[in-house]
Write a protein that holds these residues in place. Sequence first.
Motif, mmCIF file in Angstrom:
data_model
loop_
_atom_site.group_PDB
_atom_site.id
_atom_site.type_symbol
_atom_site.label_atom_id
_atom_site.label_comp_id
_atom_site.label_asym_id
_atom_site.label_seq_id
_atom_site.Cartn_x
_atom_site.Cartn_y
_atom_site.Cartn_z
ATOM 1 N N LYS A 190 67.790 -74.004 -60.493
ATOM 2 C CA LYS A 190 66.871 -74.709 -59.513
ATOM 3 C C LYS A 190 65.410 -74.452 -60.117
ATOM 4 O O LYS A 190 64.331 -75.136 -60.109
ATOM 5 C CB LYS A 190 66.895 -74.082 -58.124
ATOM 6 C CG LYS A 190 68.127 -74.652 -57.407
ATOM 7 C CD LYS A 190 68.105 -74.084 -55.894
ATOM 8 C CE LYS A 190 69.181 -74.592 -55.038
ATOM 9 N NZ LYS A 190 69.412 -74.010 -53.708
ATOM 10 N N ARG A 199 62.590 -77.204 -61.114
ATOM 11 C CA ARG A 199 61.099 -76.991 -60.999
ATOM 12 C C ARG A 199 59.974 -77.153 -62.364
ATOM 13 O O ARG A 199 59.198 -77.872 -62.136
ATOM 14 C CB ARG A 199 60.976 -75.819 -59.990
ATOM 15 C CG ARG A 199 61.393 -76.198 -58.369
ATOM 16 C CD ARG A 199 60.905 -75.154 -57.430
ATOM 17 N NE ARG A 199 61.543 -73.552 -57.729
ATOM 18 C CZ ARG A 199 62.486 -73.553 -57.269
ATOM 19 N NH1 ARG A 199 63.173 -74.342 -56.334
ATOM 20 N NH2 ARG A 199 63.211 -72.224 -57.503
ATOM 21 N N LYS A 243 59.889 -80.316 -63.903
ATOM 22 C CA LYS A 243 59.104 -81.101 -62.930
ATOM 23 C C LYS A 243 57.593 -80.992 -63.141
ATOM 24 O O LYS A 243 56.694 -81.852 -63.365
ATOM 25 C CB LYS A 243 59.352 -80.936 -61.241
ATOM 26 C CG LYS A 243 58.695 -82.026 -60.513
ATOM 27 C CD LYS A 243 58.880 -81.750 -58.983
ATOM 28 C CE LYS A 243 58.202 -82.580 -58.236
ATOM 29 N NZ LYS A 243 58.498 -82.501 -56.841
#
Length: 128
Positions: A6, A10, A13
């Motif tokens: 995760k 992130r 992104k």
Amino acid sequence: MLERLKGWARSLKTELYALHLAYRDPRVPWYARILAVCVVGYAFSPIDLIPDPIPILGHLDDLIIVPVGIWLAIKLIPRDVLVECRERARHEIQKGKPTNWVAAGVVIGIWFLLAVLIGAILMRVLRR
């Protein structure tokens, strides 16, 4: 392990948004801009080199092409510009941005055109 993935997602992104900001900066060389546009476009494109329904290989291109493209684009962008863009990207993401309605409109438009095309083909086939 899941938390690490995760966190990695992130950071990808943030890096993609930083690349988006960087390719608009006039201090970035033209060749770095072209690569950044291609990487960001490919990452957000609904069309992949290898379609996702193909088991394993369909997602493998996203796991290899996008990170390698990000890495290469980052190497070509001046460090001071990249630091500014990363900070701005983090700040914008924390505020709940970015929302790109233009990109969403383009994707919806493509799907709409495909639906119209399929409908026209079906109408032609059914009339026979």
